[in-house]
Write a protein that holds these residues in place. Sequence first.
Motif, PDB file in Angstrom:
ATOM      1  N   PRO A 192      48.880  39.663 -11.632  1.00  0.00           N
ATOM      2  CA  PRO A 192      49.354  40.003 -10.282  1.00  0.00           C
ATOM      3  C   PRO A 192      49.987  41.391 -10.259  1.00  0.00           C
ATOM      4  CG  PRO A 192      50.842  38.435 -11.320  1.00  0.00           C
ATOM      5  CD  PRO A 192      49.670  38.571 -12.242  1.00  0.00           C
ATOM      6  N   PRO A 193      50.029  42.024  -9.099  1.00  0.00           N
ATOM      7  CA  PRO A 193      50.530  43.403  -9.014  1.00  0.00           C
ATOM      8  C   PRO A 193      52.024  43.547  -9.267  1.00  0.00           C
ATOM      9  CG  PRO A 193      50.039  42.534  -6.825  1.00  0.00           C
ATOM     10  CD  PRO A 193      49.517  41.538  -7.806  1.00  0.00           C
ATOM     11  N   TYR A 194      52.787  42.464  -9.193  1.00  0.00           N
ATOM     12  CA  TYR A 194      54.241  42.594  -9.294  1.00  0.00           C
ATOM     13  C   TYR A 194      54.760  42.598 -10.730  1.00  0.00           C
ATOM     14  CZ  TYR A 194      53.818  37.459  -9.530  1.00  0.00           C
ATOM     15  OH  TYR A 194      53.460  36.175  -9.846  1.00  0.00           O
ATOM     16  N   VAL A 195      53.936  42.293 -11.727  1.00  0.00           N
ATOM     17  CA  VAL A 195      54.438  42.267 -13.100  1.00  0.00           C
ATOM     18  C   VAL A 195      54.630  43.694 -13.614  1.00  0.00           C
ATOM     19  CG1 VAL A 195      53.275  40.079 -13.572  1.00  0.00           C
ATOM     20  CG2 VAL A 195      52.184  42.229 -14.231  1.00  0.00           C
ATOM     21  N   THR A 196      55.516  43.853 -14.586  1.00  0.00           N
ATOM     22  CA  THR A 196      55.723  45.141 -15.239  1.00  0.00           C
ATOM     23  C   THR A 196      54.910  45.169 -16.517  1.00  0.00           C
ATOM     24  OG1 THR A 196      57.962  45.332 -14.346  1.00  0.00           O
ATOM     25  CG2 THR A 196      57.424  46.700 -16.255  1.00  0.00           C
ATOM     26  N   ILE A 197      54.010  46.116 -16.628  1.00  0.00           N
ATOM     27  CA  ILE A 197      53.124  46.184 -17.780  1.00  0.00           C
ATOM     28  C   ILE A 197      53.924  46.505 -19.040  1.00  0.00           C
ATOM     29  CG2 ILE A 197      51.076  47.288 -18.750  1.00  0.00           C
ATOM     30  CD1 ILE A 197      50.618  45.628 -16.212  1.00  0.00           C
ATOM     31  N   ARG A 198      53.669  45.764 -20.109  1.00  0.00           N
ATOM     32  CA  ARG A 198      54.367  45.991 -21.368  1.00  0.00           C
ATOM     33  C   ARG A 198      54.024  47.363 -21.955  1.00  0.00           C
ATOM     34  NH1 ARG A 198      52.391  40.786 -21.971  1.00  0.00           N
ATOM     35  NH2 ARG A 198      53.969  39.150 -21.990  1.00  0.00           N
ATOM     36  N   LYS A 199      54.943  47.901 -22.712  1.00  0.00           N
ATOM     37  CA  LYS A 199      54.694  49.133 -23.444  1.00  0.00           C
ATOM     38  C   LYS A 199      53.569  48.906 -24.457  1.00  0.00           C
ATOM     39  CE  LYS A 199      57.100  52.593 -26.281  1.00  0.00           C
ATOM     40  NZ  LYS A 199      58.384  52.946 -26.963  1.00  0.00           N
ATOM     41  N   ASN A 200      52.664  49.871 -24.560  1.00  0.00           N
ATOM     42  CA  ASN A 200      51.530  49.809 -25.488  1.00  0.00           C
ATOM     43  C   ASN A 200      50.621  48.617 -25.225  1.00  0.00           C
ATOM     44  OD1 ASN A 200      52.453  52.119 -26.919  1.00  0.00           O
ATOM     45  ND2 ASN A 200      53.888  50.846 -28.097  1.00  0.00           N
ATOM     46  N   THR A 201      50.529  48.218 -23.946  1.00  0.00           N
ATOM     47  CA  THR A 201      49.641  47.111 -23.605  1.00  0.00           C
ATOM     48  C   THR A 201      48.184  47.526 -23.783  1.00  0.00           C
ATOM     49  OG1 THR A 201      49.293  45.372 -21.952  1.00  0.00           O
ATOM     50  CG2 THR A 201      49.322  47.633 -21.148  1.00  0.00           C
ATOM     51  N   VAL A 202      47.329  46.550 -24.037  1.00  0.00           N
ATOM     52  CA  VAL A 202      45.905  46.794 -24.231  1.00  0.00           C
ATOM     53  C   VAL A 202      45.154  46.247 -23.022  1.00  0.00           C
ATOM     54  CG1 VAL A 202      43.896  46.350 -25.691  1.00  0.00           C
ATOM     55  CG2 VAL A 202      46.159  46.672 -26.734  1.00  0.00           C
ATOM     56  N   VAL A 203      44.267  47.057 -22.461  1.00  0.00           N
ATOM     57  CA  VAL A 203      43.493  46.672 -21.279  1.00  0.00           C
ATOM     58  C   VAL A 203      42.007  46.738 -21.625  1.00  0.00           C
ATOM     59  CG1 VAL A 203      43.120  47.078 -18.818  1.00  0.00           C
ATOM     60  CG2 VAL A 203      45.285  47.748 -19.871  1.00  0.00           C
ATOM     61  N   LYS A 204      41.231  45.770 -21.138  1.00  0.00           N
ATOM     62  CA  LYS A 204      39.786  45.759 -21.360  1.00  0.00           C
ATOM     63  C   LYS A 204      39.086  45.361 -20.069  1.00  0.00           C
ATOM     64  CE  LYS A 204      37.641  42.441 -23.607  1.00  0.00           C
ATOM     65  NZ  LYS A 204      37.157  41.555 -24.707  1.00  0.00           N
ATOM     66  N   ASN A 205      38.331  46.284 -19.515  1.00  0.00           N
ATOM     67  CA  ASN A 205      37.579  46.016 -18.273  1.00  0.00           C
ATOM     68  C   ASN A 205      38.484  45.499 -17.156  1.00  0.00           C
ATOM     69  OD1 ASN A 205      35.143  46.699 -19.639  1.00  0.00           O
ATOM     70  ND2 ASN A 205      34.959  44.603 -20.410  1.00  0.00           N
ATOM     71  N   GLY A 206      39.678  46.068 -17.061  1.00  0.00           N
ATOM     72  CA  GLY A 206      40.609  45.674 -16.010  1.00  0.00           C
ATOM     73  C   GLY A 206      41.346  44.376 -16.278  1.00  0.00           C
ATOM     74  N   LEU A 207      41.158  43.786 -17.456  1.00  0.00           N
ATOM     75  CA  LEU A 207      41.818  42.535 -17.814  1.00  0.00           C
ATOM     76  C   LEU A 207      42.891  42.805 -18.871  1.00  0.00           C
ATOM     77  CD1 LEU A 207      38.699  40.193 -18.109  1.00  0.00           C
ATOM     78  CD2 LEU A 207      40.145  40.600 -16.103  1.00  0.00           C
ATOM     79  N   TYR A 208      43.905  41.929 -18.888  1.00  0.00           N
ATOM     80  CA  TYR A 208      45.060  42.120 -19.768  1.00  0.00           C
ATOM     81  C   TYR A 208      45.204  40.922 -20.703  1.00  0.00           C
ATOM     82  CZ  TYR A 208      46.446  45.895 -16.621  1.00  0.00           C
ATOM     83  OH  TYR A 208      46.482  47.054 -15.889  1.00  0.00           O
ATOM     84  N   ILE A 209      45.807  41.179 -21.853  1.00  0.00           N
ATOM     85  CA  ILE A 209      46.077  40.100 -22.805  1.00  0.00           C
ATOM     86  C   ILE A 209      47.252  39.271 -22.299  1.00  0.00           C
ATOM     87  CG2 ILE A 209      46.871  39.562 -25.147  1.00  0.00           C
ATOM     88  CD1 ILE A 209      45.430  42.096 -26.082  1.00  0.00           C
ATOM     89  N   CYS A 210      47.014  37.978 -22.134  1.00  0.00           N
ATOM     90  CA  CYS A 210      48.055  37.068 -21.640  1.00  0.00           C
ATOM     91  C   CYS A 210      48.478  36.124 -22.770  1.00  0.00           C
ATOM     92  CB  CYS A 210      47.547  36.307 -20.432  1.00  0.00           C
ATOM     93  SG  CYS A 210      47.167  37.402 -19.024  1.00  0.00           S
ATOM     94  N   ARG A 211      49.578  35.389 -22.576  1.00  0.00           N
ATOM     95  CA  ARG A 211      50.106  34.608 -23.700  1.00  0.00           C
ATOM     96  C   ARG A 211      50.892  33.362 -23.310  1.00  0.00           C
ATOM     97  NH1 ARG A 211      53.407  39.145 -26.468  1.00  0.00           N
ATOM     98  NH2 ARG A 211      51.641  40.296 -25.639  1.00  0.00           N
TER      99      ARG A 211
END
Length: 401
Positions: free
Chosen positions: A181-200
């Motif tokens: 969602p647009p309201y989250v703050t992206i983690r430092k050194n996050t990895v993005v692939k094809n507009g998708l993010y690693i979730c946990r």
Amino acid sequence: MNKKHLLLLCAIFSLIVVMASCEKIFPPAPADDRLLDGPVADLTGGQNRQFLNGDIAFNDEVFTTETGLGPVFVATSCGSCHAGDGKGHPFSTLIRFTAAKDSTGNTVLDQGPTQLQNRAIPGFLPEQLPRNVPFSKFTPPANTGLGFIDLVPDADLLAMADPDDLNGDGISGAVNWNKIPPYVTIRKNTVVKNGLYICRFGKKGSVYDLLQQTATAYNQDMGITSSFEPVDTYSGLEIDPEVSDKTVNDVVFYLKTLKAPIQRMPGDPEVVKGKAVFIRIGCESCHKQTLTTGTSTIAALSNRQFYPYTDLLLHDMGNALDDGFTEGSAKTSEWKTPALWGLGLSKNSQGGRYFLLHDGRARSIEEAILFHGGEGLKSKTSFQGLGAEEKSSLIHFLESL
């Protein structure tokens, strides 16, 4: 001795008597390693105040019709699903079902899975599960140590992952790539692939961070809108926030700074023997003992080694645990490795007995092991080949976590 001194001595004596009496009346407080709640050590004064505010909002605030509950919902408070910050039980288990699938059998990301709202306020009807849709039951997890898990760098997760099993050990392990969602703050050194993010976070690791988890829980579990999740689950309309940003952020901080579970009697000979068995039969291939956090603005969490017994990755668990449901990039038989820390305290919040695995179907630790298939089959088979003494030691170790 004057009268003033005499009165003071009498008052002190009375206080000592009262305190001694209380010690006889009230039982001693539980040891810290017997509790899952409580803050991490070394928070600042301001951080402790925010922790307390979040604690009150999480555990004490019960929503009603007047304060925005529903009209359809699952629970009336956060704490009702996570008593003492521990695991939930069958009465608080959630049901999620797949709204649509693509050609590969995965959820269409734009529509995503839907949560069943199985309760309703007076004048409304609870939702019914649609016919012939894949669904899964999710028993609420324990909350402790989440701030440490939140801070494991993406690079560390990718380093543990082996989606194509290139090393040939039968353990693949994959991250869950998902939209956020647009309201989250992206983690430092996050990895993005094809507009998708690693979730946990979540049973399938499909949730990005604790803000998304919290805002979604308010919305989906209690029907409470916020500026982060403003759409009413019943009408589908955007409405005014029913919980403030401050409260949501206080709860997020509370979840981030709950202490990690403390292992009990780690030096006990049976625990030591059981841990050796755990490692020997391959359980640690997925249930990694040690992870490390990255840098954090919360000094108490920054660059810390911790011991959750998970790799936070998705693993194919075989047909027995394949219920046809998926979230994000997870396949239907894939589940995130659950953290084992705090396992031995699970019964405290589960009515005195275990309800394990993602849906609570396993009523003992041994039964949970025997449900393992897929990537867990080799370890399960090794467990089945153990003698009674080694099995007992292994269970003893797991219950110490």
